[in-house]
Design an enzyme around this catalytic site. Structure first.
Site, short mmCIF file in Angstrom:
data_model
loop_
_atom_site.label_atom_id
_atom_site.label_comp_id
_atom_site.label_asym_id
_atom_site.label_seq_id
_atom_site.Cartn_x
_atom_site.Cartn_y
_atom_site.Cartn_z
N GLU A 145 0.82 -1.22 0.00
CA GLU A 145 0.00 0.00 0.00
C GLU A 145 0.85 1.27 0.00
OE1 GLU A 145 -3.11 -0.40 -0.49
OE2 GLU A 145 -3.71 -2.32 0.35
N THR A 146 2.02 1.16 -0.59
CA THR A 146 3.02 2.25 -0.64
C THR A 146 3.30 2.87 0.73
OG1 THR A 146 1.57 4.12 -1.17
CG2 THR A 146 2.36 2.84 -3.03
#
Lengths: 406, 406
Positions: free
Chosen positions: A147-148
């Site tokens: 999810e970065t």
């Protein structure tokens, strides 16, 4: 200006509806994970999204010799894809063979292990992912965390593992007056370069594309290409879920047609050039450093880790998972280890978010549960069952343990 | 605007949601500037009311008891018939008296609308509608099918007549709306208006929290602090699902012996329930409280760790909101009206004993879950006010009178 398009490819391993009255006769993985449901969803999304999108991408790569894209494919996805949708698995290999597709690195289990106290598990999962991806191709030297999720520390770890670039979110809180359309260094993380998502341009496609209330509706490839061309900077990072094509926006919204025409329309603007993270990192100078002491991500309005660790229920499950690491690894049992890691899917924690109770939103859209409370009941029961098995296994283990009292 | 509202009961003489609804609705409508003449039976006590726009008019004494005729006869046959005749006769007489009283007052009061509740007062409403030429609004809190599994055709007939003659039909949930449509009511007449709750009345006060440590006061030795308490509060009749509650309790006790199940309320199934609890071996885990006062109900919500409403058929279920106001987590049947509006609830199928028991165990075991549900449930209950119910009701009046109507 470089256009760096990357698509996230992931399907969680959804949990089985666990009964506290279960007698434990079934094998571990079948008790915890609902493989029928996972197969159904994988096959449905493969039909609507992965298969047609891959087919189209291959066509585009064929037709436009300058077109390039990147994918980050989780190990959990790969496992399910190979089993339930082998034709999609094959088509990813075809894409890689064009030589213009970069595969990014991440954790095999789409986990939050980067936030564990002990970072060894994180490193293990990144290595596992690299190995698993070799079935499709060789990963490049770009890293994108689950999810970065990004911080100075995570960038530093990626740098130590040999990556030259790391992807994250172009948050105004981080950038201040600066633009996400440049490459940045990271405070205290050496030479690694941060590629930050242009959320405006990414969300135009990822979220707003099919919204009739949007004043730019309908978005055509030529309009979008001219927006890209009129942007300023060195690189435009367009990051989104791959499921944007055909799943978040259904085929009848025209999303595939949009994609089909994008490379051609972009080619009409001389200043645009498709690229991938490793090329960008090699060819572009960093314009100063960003400093991110506490973790950010691309999730929710907060863009931090609160989508997974925002309430007590989430934090309790996460710390229980984390606390079992030593015991799981000591057991030397491959099945237990695999199950423990599968339970680390960030999605299981995402479903427990109570933010959706006040603002009806994407947590609900993605969740297979009726409420975060139901999700907690199921997840916690499974975690406790797992813990119980672990404890009884250790108690029955022939290896004497220091505190066993024997 | 002046409304003649024909009611049946007011707390503390109430036997269900109808009374609470009338009590709150009349006061909130009065606050909104609607003049209400509330007609009700003579309870033998003076109903004082300090609201300037609200007059309470006691019509006559009546034997009418809305749930009276559902008491099971000792011997099948004759006796039931007598009771049946008594209730319908009493209703008929009461409605004729209502008709006379309202007509008499109409000369000076000039009503704009007649508003009746359930089948109990609809006969008078129909008569008045035609006699005075006024629009008729009827609120359905339940239908005969919700109150018993052996519906009296005579009462169903009155309900159908009410649906036919009413200009607008208000009902407390979509569930009940669908039932009314199935009974032949055209959909355009129906407006769904949910019940509310006076959360402050049920909010846990610091004084009440002492109830959790009664052993210090040397009273009620059953409420030992360490025992978790699960509460059932409602009429003990088939529709409310008390039998499944006991069967689930049995499953819970097998895994989690230290639980006390409190059953508050009375009804035709009470003897069956007592016998069942003994034959299930639950005598030390179940306690029957009988009919309790509103004050006691507040106390009991406050000490319960979990409120369960396993109804087979529940048009709304105000008690669920009362429990939430008291920050008690709730488990409710999916076949209840209240499950359409609340999100902080564990929603179960009333027939799925194992799932119900499994979730009860989880709720009792996981403190974090109960805390999260208390907090979120409480803030949800605060948003579900009777003011909203009254505002929506006022809109229905305006629909009939035109928005300029005063």
């Amino acid at each position: 200006m470089k256009i760096c398009m990357y698509f996230q490819v992931h399907q969680p391993m959804r949990l089985a509806n666990f009964s506290v009255f279960a007698n434990g006769a079934r094998p571990l993985l079948a008790t915890y994970f609902d493989s029928d449901l996972n197969r159904q969803i994988m096959q449905k999304v493969a039909r609507k999204c992965y298969a047609p999108a891959n087919r189209l991408m291959l066509e585009l790569l064929d037709k436009h010799p300058d077109f390039r894209v990147s994918y980050s494919i989780t190990g959990v996805f790969l496992e399910q894809c190979r089993e339930f949708a082998p034709e999609v698995f094959e088509s990813f290999r075809d894409l890689y063979r064009t030589g213009r597709v970069e595969l990014l690195s991440e954790t095999y289990y789409h986990s939050l292990s980067s936030l564990f106290q002990n970072k060894l598990e994180f490193v293990n999962q990144v290595e596992m992912h690299k190995d698993a991806m070799s079935q499709i191709g060789t990963v490049g030297r770009a890293f994108r965390n689950t999810e970065t999720i990004f911080s100075n520390e995570i960038a530093f770890m990626a740098q130590s593992m040999g990556y030259t670039s790391i992807l994250s979110e172009g948050l105004p809180q981080v950038l201040g007056w600066r633009s996400p359309n440049y490459v940045y260094g990271v405070a205290g993380a050496g030479k690694i370069k941060a590629l930050l998502r242009n959320y405006q341009l990414s969300d135009d496609v990822g979220y707003r594309f099919s919204s009739k209330a949007w004043n730019e509706y309908p978005l055509t490839a030529s309009k979008y290409a001219s927006w890209l061309s009129h942007s300023t900077g060195d690189v435009l990072n367009i990051f989104m879920d791959y499921e944007t094509f055909g799943e978040h926006h259904w085929e009848d919204t025209g999303i595939f047609e949009f994609l089909r025409h994008l490379p051609g329309e972009a080619a009409r603007h001389r200043n645009l050039e498709f690229s991938t993270p490793s090329i960008v990192a090699a060819e572009t100078e960093a314009k100063g450093d960003i400093d991110v002491p506490s973790a950010i991500s691309w999730a929710d309005a907060e863009r931090d880790t609160s989508a997974w660790l925002g309430n007590d229920m989430q934090r309790e499950c996460f710390s229980l998972l984390q606390s079992m690491e030593a015991q799981v690894k000591e057991s030397g049992d491959g099945e237990l280890l695999h199950a423990w890691r599968m339970l680390q899917n960030s999605d299981h924690l995402y479903y427990l978010s109570t933010k959706s109770l006040s603002d009806q939103d994407v947590h609900n859209y993605f969740s297979p549960y009726e409420s975060p409370f139901e999700a907690y009941i199921n997840f916690m029961n499974i975690l406790q069952d797992f813990k119980g098995r672990l404890d009884s296994r250790m108690a029955g283990s022939p290896v004497p343990r220091m505190h066993s009292g024997n | 605007m002046r409304v003649a509202m024909l009611g049946w009961e007011f707390p503390p003489y109430n036997s269900g949601g109808l009374g609470v609804h009338c009590y709150e609705l009349t006061r909130k409508l009065a606050n909104l500037g609607v003049e209400i003449d509330f007609f009700m039976p003579d309870t033998g006590q003076c109903e004082s009311c300090s609201y300037p726009n609200l007059r309470i008019i006691q019509v006559c004494k009546t034997e009418l008891q809305p749930y009276y005729h559902y008491l099971k006869p000792q011997k099948p046959g004759a006796r039931q018939k007598i009771k049946f005749n008594r209730v319908t006769d009493a209703a008929y007489v009461y409605n004729r008296m209502l008709e006379d009283a309202v007509s008499r007052l109409h000369g000076s009061r000039k009503y704009d609308i007649i508003h009746v509740h359930d089948w109990l007062t609809v006969q008078g409403g129909i008569g008045l509608k035609h006699r005075l030429g006024l629009p008729l609004v009827q609120t359905y809190h339940s239908t005969e099918y919700d109150r018993t599994s052996n519906p009296f055709e005579y009462i169903v007939g009155i309900e159908k007549a009410g649906l036919y003659h009413s200009d607008r039909v208000i009902t407390v949930s979509n569930r009940t709306k669908h039932r009314l449509v199935a009974m032949g009511c055209p959909e355009y007449k129906i407006r769904v208006i949910y019940n509310g709750v006076d959360w402050e009345k049920f909010a846990k006060s610091p004084m009440l929290s002492h109830a959790r440590q009664p052993e210090r006061q040397g009273k009620q030795p059953y409420f030992q602090r360490k025992r978790k308490i699960v509460l059932f509060l409602g009429r003990i009749t088939e529709q409310k699902g008390p039998v499944n509650f006991l069967l689930a309790a049995k499953r819970v006790v097998e895994k989690y012996p230290d639980v006390l199940f409190l059953i508050a309320g009375t009804g035709d199934l009470l003897p069956t329930m007592i016998n069942l609890s003994i034959s299930l071996g639950l005598s030390s885990n179940v306690m029957f409280l009988g009919r309790i006062s509103e004050e006691d109900s507040r106390r009991i919500y406050a000490i319960a760790d979990l409120y369960v409403m396993p109804s087979m058929s529940e048009p709304f279920g105000i008690t669920a909101l009362e429990a939430m106001s008291s920050a008690t987590p709730i488990m409710i049947s999916k076949t209840s009206g209240v499950s359409e509006v609340v999100r902080t609830a564990i929603k179960v199928d009333f027939w799925d004993i194992d799932a119900m028991a499994g979730k009860m165990i989880s709720l009792l075991k996981f403190d974090t879950l109960r805390k999260a549900m208390s907090a979120h449930g409480n803030s949800e209950a605060r948003r579900l006010t009777w003011d909203k119910t009254a505002q929506s009701t006022l809109l229905v009046y305006h629909e009939l009178l035109g928005f300029g109507g005063q």
